[in-house]
Design a protein around this motif. Structure first.
Motif, PDB file in Angstrom:
ATOM      1  N   ARG A 148       0.827  -1.206   0.000  1.00 19.23           N
ATOM      2  CA  ARG A 148       0.000   0.000   0.000  1.00 19.23           C
ATOM      3  C   ARG A 148       0.861   1.256   0.000  1.00 19.23           C
ATOM      4  O   ARG A 148       0.549   2.238  -0.689  1.00 19.23           O
ATOM      5  CB  ARG A 148      -0.927   0.006   1.220  1.00 19.23           C
ATOM      6  N   LEU A 149       1.957   1.222   0.746  1.00 21.61           N
ATOM      7  CA  LEU A 149       2.874   2.361   0.769  1.00 21.61           C
ATOM      8  C   LEU A 149       3.601   2.493  -0.566  1.00 21.61           C
ATOM      9  O   LEU A 149       3.844   3.601  -1.044  1.00 21.61           O
ATOM     10  CB  LEU A 149       3.884   2.208   1.901  1.00 21.61           C
ATOM     11  N   ARG A 150       3.932   1.345  -1.170  1.00 23.24           N
ATOM     12  CA  ARG A 150       4.629   1.381  -2.463  1.00 23.24           C
ATOM     13  C   ARG A 150       3.749   1.951  -3.573  1.00 23.24           C
ATOM     14  O   ARG A 150       4.237   2.564  -4.517  1.00 23.24           O
ATOM     15  CB  ARG A 150       5.079  -0.029  -2.845  1.00 23.24           C
ATOM     16  N   GLN A 151       2.445   1.732  -3.448  1.00 25.63           N
ATOM     17  CA  GLN A 151       1.513   2.205  -4.480  1.00 25.63           C
ATOM     18  C   GLN A 151       1.052   3.632  -4.232  1.00 25.63           C
ATOM     19  O   GLN A 151       0.507   4.272  -5.141  1.00 25.63           O
ATOM     20  CB  GLN A 151       0.309   1.267  -4.531  1.00 25.63           C
ATOM     21  N   GLY A 152       1.271   4.131  -3.020  1.00 26.55           N
ATOM     22  CA  GLY A 152       0.727   5.428  -2.629  1.00 26.55           C
ATOM     23  C   GLY A 152      -0.469   5.204  -1.728  1.00 26.55           C
ATOM     24  O   GLY A 152      -1.312   4.348  -2.008  1.00 26.55           O
ATOM     25  N   ILE A 153      -0.522   5.950  -0.643  1.00 26.70           N
ATOM     26  CA  ILE A 153      -1.575   5.733   0.347  1.00 26.70           C
ATOM     27  C   ILE A 153      -2.295   7.043   0.634  1.00 26.70           C
ATOM     28  O   ILE A 153      -1.683   8.123   0.606  1.00 26.70           O
ATOM     29  CB  ILE A 153      -0.979   5.121   1.636  1.00 26.70           C
ATOM     30  N   MET A 159      -3.445  11.752  -1.616  1.00 22.48           N
ATOM     31  CA  MET A 159      -2.683  10.538  -1.907  1.00 22.48           C
ATOM     32  C   MET A 159      -1.185  10.847  -1.956  1.00 22.48           C
ATOM     33  O   MET A 159      -0.764  11.844  -2.539  1.00 22.48           O
ATOM     34  CB  MET A 159      -3.134   9.959  -3.249  1.00 22.48           C
ATOM     35  N   THR A 160      -0.391   9.984  -1.345  1.00 18.30           N
ATOM     36  CA  THR A 160       1.056  10.158  -1.411  1.00 18.30           C
ATOM     37  C   THR A 160       1.588   9.616  -2.731  1.00 18.30           C
ATOM     38  O   THR A 160       0.945   8.799  -3.399  1.00 18.30           O
ATOM     39  CB  THR A 160       1.762   9.411  -0.264  1.00 18.30           C
ATOM     40  N   ALA A 161       2.773  10.059  -3.088  1.00 19.26           N
ATOM     41  CA  ALA A 161       3.469   9.453  -4.220  1.00 19.26           C
ATOM     42  C   ALA A 161       3.961   8.074  -3.797  1.00 19.26           C
ATOM     43  O   ALA A 161       4.134   7.799  -2.605  1.00 19.26           O
ATOM     44  CB  ALA A 161       4.645  10.329  -4.645  1.00 19.26           C
ATOM     45  N   PRO A 162       4.175   7.162  -4.739  1.00 15.88           N
ATOM     46  CA  PRO A 162       4.692   5.834  -4.387  1.00 15.88           C
ATOM     47  C   PRO A 162       6.008   5.922  -3.622  1.00 15.88           C
ATOM     48  O   PRO A 162       6.884   6.723  -3.952  1.00 15.88           O
ATOM     49  CB  PRO A 162       4.884   5.167  -5.744  1.00 15.88           C
ATOM     50  N   GLY A 186       7.600  16.010   0.582  1.00 14.12           N
ATOM     51  CA  GLY A 186       8.042  16.609   1.837  1.00 14.12           C
ATOM     52  C   GLY A 186       6.886  17.092   2.686  1.00 14.12           C
ATOM     53  O   GLY A 186       6.924  18.182   3.232  1.00 14.12           O
ATOM     54  N   ARG A 187       5.858  16.284   2.826  1.00  9.33           N
ATOM     55  CA  ARG A 187       4.724  16.699   3.643  1.00  9.33           C
ATOM     56  C   ARG A 187       5.074  16.637   5.135  1.00  9.33           C
ATOM     57  O   ARG A 187       5.971  15.907   5.541  1.00  9.33           O
ATOM     58  CB  ARG A 187       3.516  15.805   3.382  1.00  9.33           C
ATOM     59  N   ASN A 188       4.315  17.377   5.911  1.00  9.55           N
ATOM     60  CA  ASN A 188       4.544  17.434   7.344  1.00  9.55           C
ATOM     61  C   ASN A 188       4.364  16.055   7.986  1.00  9.55           C
ATOM     62  O   ASN A 188       3.332  15.416   7.817  1.00  9.55           O
ATOM     63  CB  ASN A 188       3.574  18.438   7.980  1.00  9.55           C
ATOM     64  N   ARG A 189       5.396  15.586   8.682  1.00  8.07           N
ATOM     65  CA  ARG A 189       5.377  14.308   9.405  1.00  8.07           C
ATOM     66  C   ARG A 189       4.884  13.171   8.511  1.00  8.07           C
ATOM     67  O   ARG A 189       4.164  12.267   8.944  1.00  8.07           O
ATOM     68  CB  ARG A 189       4.502  14.424  10.666  1.00  8.07           C
ATOM     69  N   GLN A 190       5.281  13.196   7.268  1.00  6.99           N
ATOM     70  CA  GLN A 190       4.723  12.278   6.276  1.00  6.99           C
ATOM     71  C   GLN A 190       4.996  10.814   6.586  1.00  6.99           C
ATOM     72  O   GLN A 190       4.089   9.974   6.517  1.00  6.99           O
ATOM     73  CB  GLN A 190       5.255  12.618   4.880  1.00  6.99           C
ATOM     74  N   VAL A 191       6.243  10.468   6.901  1.00  6.08           N
ATOM     75  CA  VAL A 191       6.569   9.062   7.142  1.00  6.08           C
ATOM     76  C   VAL A 191       5.767   8.524   8.323  1.00  6.08           C
ATOM     77  O   VAL A 191       5.203   7.424   8.264  1.00  6.08           O
ATOM     78  CB  VAL A 191       8.076   8.889   7.384  1.00  6.08           C
ATOM     79  N   ARG A 192       5.687   9.281   9.384  1.00  2.00           N
ATOM     80  CA  ARG A 192       4.932   8.844  10.553  1.00  2.00           C
ATOM     81  C   ARG A 192       3.456   8.647  10.204  1.00  2.00           C
ATOM     82  O   ARG A 192       2.828   7.655  10.627  1.00  2.00           O
ATOM     83  CB  ARG A 192       5.075   9.863  11.687  1.00  2.00           C
ATOM     84  N   ARG A 193       2.901   9.545   9.426  1.00  2.00           N
ATOM     85  CA  ARG A 193       1.487   9.442   9.070  1.00  2.00           C
ATOM     86  C   ARG A 193       1.228   8.271   8.128  1.00  2.00           C
ATOM     87  O   ARG A 193       0.176   7.638   8.176  1.00  2.00           O
ATOM     88  CB  ARG A 193       0.991  10.751   8.458  1.00  2.00           C
ATOM     89  N   MET A 194       2.198   7.963   7.271  1.00  3.64           N
ATOM     90  CA  MET A 194       2.038   6.820   6.369  1.00  3.64           C
ATOM     91  C   MET A 194       1.969   5.509   7.154  1.00  3.64           C
ATOM     92  O   MET A 194       1.137   4.641   6.872  1.00  3.64           O
ATOM     93  CB  MET A 194       3.177   6.798   5.351  1.00  3.64           C
ATOM     94  N   PHE A 195       2.838   5.366   8.141  1.00  2.00           N
ATOM     95  CA  PHE A 195       2.803   4.142   8.938  1.00  2.00           C
ATOM     96  C   PHE A 195       1.593   4.116   9.873  1.00  2.00           C
ATOM     97  O   PHE A 195       1.051   3.036  10.153  1.00  2.00           O
ATOM     98  CB  PHE A 195       4.111   3.969   9.717  1.00  2.00           C
ATOM     99  N   ASP A 196       1.159   5.270  10.343  1.00  2.71           N
ATOM    100  CA  ASP A 196      -0.090   5.311  11.119  1.00  2.71           C
ATOM    101  C   ASP A 196      -1.252   4.795  10.279  1.00  2.71           C
ATOM    102  O   ASP A 196      -2.153   4.116  10.787  1.00  2.71           O
ATOM    103  CB  ASP A 196      -0.395   6.745  11.577  1.00  2.71           C
ATOM    104  N   PRO A 243       8.949  14.579 -11.871  1.00  2.00           N
ATOM    105  CA  PRO A 243       7.848  14.709 -10.932  1.00  2.00           C
ATOM    106  C   PRO A 243       7.183  13.367 -10.660  1.00  2.00           C
ATOM    107  O   PRO A 243       6.938  12.592 -11.564  1.00  2.00           O
ATOM    108  CB  PRO A 243       6.891  15.670 -11.647  1.00  2.00           C
ATOM    109  N   LYS A 244       6.907  13.115  -9.376  1.00  2.00           N
ATOM    110  CA  LYS A 244       6.230  11.885  -8.975  1.00  2.00           C
ATOM    111  C   LYS A 244       4.932  12.196  -8.231  1.00  2.00           C
ATOM    112  O   LYS A 244       4.366  11.347  -7.574  1.00  2.00           O
ATOM    113  CB  LYS A 244       7.149  11.048  -8.102  1.00  2.00           C
ATOM    114  N   ALA A 245       4.510  13.431  -8.289  1.00  3.72           N
ATOM    115  CA  ALA A 245       3.278  13.819  -7.613  1.00  3.72           C
ATOM    116  C   ALA A 245       2.589  14.886  -8.440  1.00  3.72           C
ATOM    117  O   ALA A 245       3.062  15.271  -9.506  1.00  3.72           O
ATOM    118  CB  ALA A 245       3.588  14.335  -6.208  1.00  3.72           C
ATOM    119  N   ASN A 246       1.457  15.363  -7.966  1.00  4.68           N
ATOM    120  CA  ASN A 246       0.693  16.385  -8.664  1.00  4.68           C
ATOM    121  C   ASN A 246       1.541  17.629  -8.855  1.00  4.68           C
ATOM    122  O   ASN A 246       1.979  18.244  -7.880  1.00  4.68           O
ATOM    123  CB  ASN A 246      -0.552  16.726  -7.834  1.00  4.68           C
TER     124      ASN A 246
END
Length: 256
Positions: A148-153, A159-162, A186-196, A243-246
């Motif tokens: 799910r993280l690899r595909q974008g969550i 939605m995050t980039a892959p 580079g979203r705020n606290r992105q890695v933590r929020r992805m695992f949450d 670019p890997k995001a919007n």
């Protein structure tokens, strides 16, 4: 003649974005006249440019990598009296500022500079320079969770980039897992929020790479100067990144 915010950034006042804010706040004067329009141009060789009453000057460009400890604020000051990153920069005479941020509980590789153009190139979302973290999480995520993280969550801000995600270590009792994750945003606290979002909260987070620049064995709380080759390589990586995001995404402060 160049845009005022570009001149300020090149002089090491702050990042270009922060320089724009200073102009809009009426804190910048050119030859004694306050400027509040972002399109204003000036000649850095002839015009007298001041910020909050102090003339700017071209400083020697400085590029640093700090192994930021946990429990340190990525800021120039803290009203609560907590440690800040500049406390670890003894011997650096130039005023430098972080490229993006690492939050209070996150440690690892933090870049600092007084080169506003360089900072803008690495932090602007259109460049997407990858950043790699070592995350210790509660429990052991299933492979489908990592997919799910690899595909974008989906997070609350979209939605995050892959991401690139791999197991590094797994506790035999399934109490925790250590996972490397590379993100291109580079979203705020992105890695933590992805695992949450996959119900495996982060208990420890360390940035170990910025592009191809590795933290390696730099001791906690210690900084070093980047080499010319490292600086040039980061610049080239930013220019070449796809670019890997919007592409219409708003500029955000890089964080974890």
């Amino acid at each position: 003649m160049e845009r005022l915010q570009k001149i300020m950034a090149q002089a090491g006042v702050a990042s270009r974005r922060k320089c724009e804010e200073l102009i809009l706040e009426g804190k910048v004067q050119v030859n004694g006249e306050t400027v509040t329009e972002l399109g204003t141009k000036a000649d850095p060789e002839q015009d007298i440019i001041t910020v909050s009453g102090k003339p700017i000057k071209n400083e020697k460009k400085v590029y640093l990598m700090l192994n930021k400890p946990k429990g340190v604020i990525t800021s120039s000051s803290d009203p609560e009296g907590r440690r800040i990153v500049s406390d670890f920069l003894k011997g650096v005479n130039e005023r430098v500022y972080p490229i993006g941020r690492l939050d209070y509980d996150t440690e690892g590789l933090l870049l600092l500079t007084n080169d506003g153009e360089f900072a803008n190139m690495l932090s602007h979302p259109k460049y997407h320079v990858p950043k790699t973290y070592l995350a210790t999480v509660k429990g052991v995520p299933h492979g489908t969770d990592l997919d799910r993280l690899r595909q974008g969550i989906m997070l609350e801000d979209g939605m995050t980039a892959p991401a690139e995600v791999e197991y590094k270590d797994v506790d035999p009792d399934n109490k925790f897992a250590v996972i490397t994750i590379t993100i291109h945003e580079g979203r705020n606290r992105q890695v933590r929020r992805m695992f949450d979002a996959i119900s495996h909260p982060v208990t420890r987070l360390k940035r170990i790479a910025y592009g191809d620049l590795l933290l390696q064995n730099l001791k906690r709380g210690v900084y070093r100067h980047l080499t010319p080759d490292e600086i040039n390589h980061l610049k080239q990586m930013a220019k070449a990144a796809k670019p890997k995001a919007n592409p219409k995404a708003k500029r955000q402060k890089p964080d974890t």
